[in-house]
Design an enzyme around this catalytic site. Structure first.
Site, PDB file in Angstrom:
ATOM      1  N   LEU A 122       6.184   3.478  -3.169  1.00 27.55           N
ATOM      2  CA  LEU A 122       6.281   2.365  -4.118  1.00 27.55           C
ATOM      3  C   LEU A 122       5.406   2.623  -5.337  1.00 27.55           C
ATOM      4  CD1 LEU A 122       7.140  -0.616  -4.782  1.00 27.55           C
ATOM      5  CD2 LEU A 122       5.078  -1.331  -3.567  1.00 27.55           C
ATOM      6  N   ASP A 137       0.808  -1.225   0.000  1.00 32.77           N
ATOM      7  CA  ASP A 137       0.000   0.000   0.000  1.00 32.77           C
ATOM      8  C   ASP A 137       0.841   1.274   0.000  1.00 32.77           C
ATOM      9  OD1 ASP A 137      -2.504  -1.474   0.363  1.00 32.77           O
ATOM     10  OD2 ASP A 137      -1.715  -1.933   2.352  1.00 32.77           O
ATOM     11  N   ASP A 138       2.156   1.115  -0.096  1.00 34.10           N
ATOM     12  CA  ASP A 138       3.044   2.262   0.064  1.00 34.10           C
ATOM     13  C   ASP A 138       2.975   3.238  -1.115  1.00 34.10           C
ATOM     14  OD1 ASP A 138       5.487   3.312   1.674  1.00 34.10           O
ATOM     15  OD2 ASP A 138       6.091   3.366  -0.416  1.00 34.10           O
ATOM     16  N   VAL A 139       2.727   4.490  -0.815  1.00 32.29           N
ATOM     17  CA  VAL A 139       2.618   5.510  -1.863  1.00 32.29           C
ATOM     18  C   VAL A 139       3.946   5.713  -2.588  1.00 32.29           C
ATOM     19  CG1 VAL A 139       2.106   7.928  -2.328  1.00 32.29           C
ATOM     20  CG2 VAL A 139       0.765   6.697  -0.659  1.00 32.29           C
TER      21      VAL A 139
END
Length: 308
Positions: free
Chosen positions: A266, A262-264
């Site tokens: 990434l 869910d990392d922005v």
DNA sequence: GACCAGGGGTGCC
DNA sequence: GGCACCCATGGT
């Protein structure tokens, strides 16, 4: 804790301790990661030399770390420290640089992966610079939730300078992270003056209390063994969702297959690497990461580095 | 003044 | 389990 003894020459009267690093390792590439934000408050980097405090069971040791040949780590002790303490400092550094990880299995395929071949070549010798202390990792993860990184660093600095301790050396202050014992005693409004939201304050204090009572500990988590069990145990804690759990497993518990999907950061890196013009959907990420097989954490870390 | 940022909790189905 | 909705706060 002693698996690195064979790589270290330790004599109590040595001015320096040298740490042999396993291939592949490039000190400058790792240093560049550590220098990614000038607001970082847990260490200073000047002229290729790291200066920081390493906390060994409440004993604060000030060290300098550099690498004249860009390969071996040279550790200089600026505080008096017993031989056992020095060994634990070396073990900390070993873990910080993720030197136990054998990267050959990652590079083997990543050099042919369409999204990773560039980053892997550009950052060859980069390891996941970790955060060995569980409380520090959890706090950093929660601080970084849903805010821009610049502000997250500001929050961390204010938090550390209000509740941590500093060693002053040659006119510079070197901070150690606040202890969970001290944070466990706070109430959420104590943190409102440093612009931390009440919610984040509640999360951090709650976690500090879990650690102060011994219900939550790094060893205890690791002893669960199974990836999914550890992830579930973390997500069960208020304030820790899937992103934070995987972030902690990546940077503190050292699972190479941890995946903060869910990392922005990434998402933005993938947007660029995939040439999309928009952030990829979760399904698209799942599709391109199928081949990352057990190395999702390293793939993520290299992609984070690629977006500059 | 929108819109975004290294998400998470809660309630509902 | 999947989804909509709310939550805060600084940067740009």
């Amino acid at each position: 804790m002693t698996n690195n003894d064979q790589h270290v020459k330790l004599e109590s009267n040595d001015a320096y301790i040298w740490i042999e690093t396993p291939e592949p390792f490039d000190f400058m590439v790792n240093l560049d990661y550590l220098q990614r934000n000038p607001k970082e408050c847990m260490y200073d980097i000047t002229d290729g030399i790291i200066t920081r405090v390493i906390d060994i069971a409440g004993e604060r040791v000030l060290v300098r770390i550099d690498s004249p040949d860009n390969r071996k780590l040279r550790v200089q002790f600026l505080s008096d420290a017993s031989l056992p303490t020095r060994k634990m400092v070396v073990a900390y550094i070993w873990e910080w640089f993720d030197l136990s990880m054998d990267l050959s299995g990652f590079y083997e395929w990543a050099q042919y992966d369409p999204l990773l071949n560039e980053p892997v070549e550009r950052f060859y010798g980069l390891r996941i610079m970790g955060i060995p202390d569980l409380f520090e990792t959890l706090c950093w993860g929660i601080l970084g939730q849903q805010i821009n990184l610049g502000f997250a660093y500001t929050l961390k600095r204010q938090f550390v300078e209000k509740y941590g301790d500093a060693i002053t050396f040659e006119g510079m202050k070197y901070w150690s992270f606040p202890s969970y014992e001290s944070i466990a005693k706070l109430s959420p409004t104590d943190l409102s003056d440093i612009k931390m939201t009440i919610r984040k304050s509640e999360y951090i204090i709650g976690i500090a209390q879990l650690m102060a009572t011994g219900q939550l500990a790094k060893k205890k988590l690791l002893s669960l063994g199974d990836f999914k069990q550890i992830e579930n145990a973390l997500v069960a804690i208020r304030g820790i969702g899937p992103w934070t759990a995987n972030y902690v497993m990546m940077r503190c518990l050292r699972f190479p297959n941890a995946f903060p999907i869910d990392d922005v950061g990434l998402h933005l890196a993938l947007k660029q690497q995939m040439g999309l013009g928009r952030k990829p959907t979760k399904d698209e990420i799942r599709k391109v990461s199928v081949n990352w097989k057990g190395w999702e954490a390293y793939a993520t870390f290299y992609l984070w580095r690629s977006k500059y």
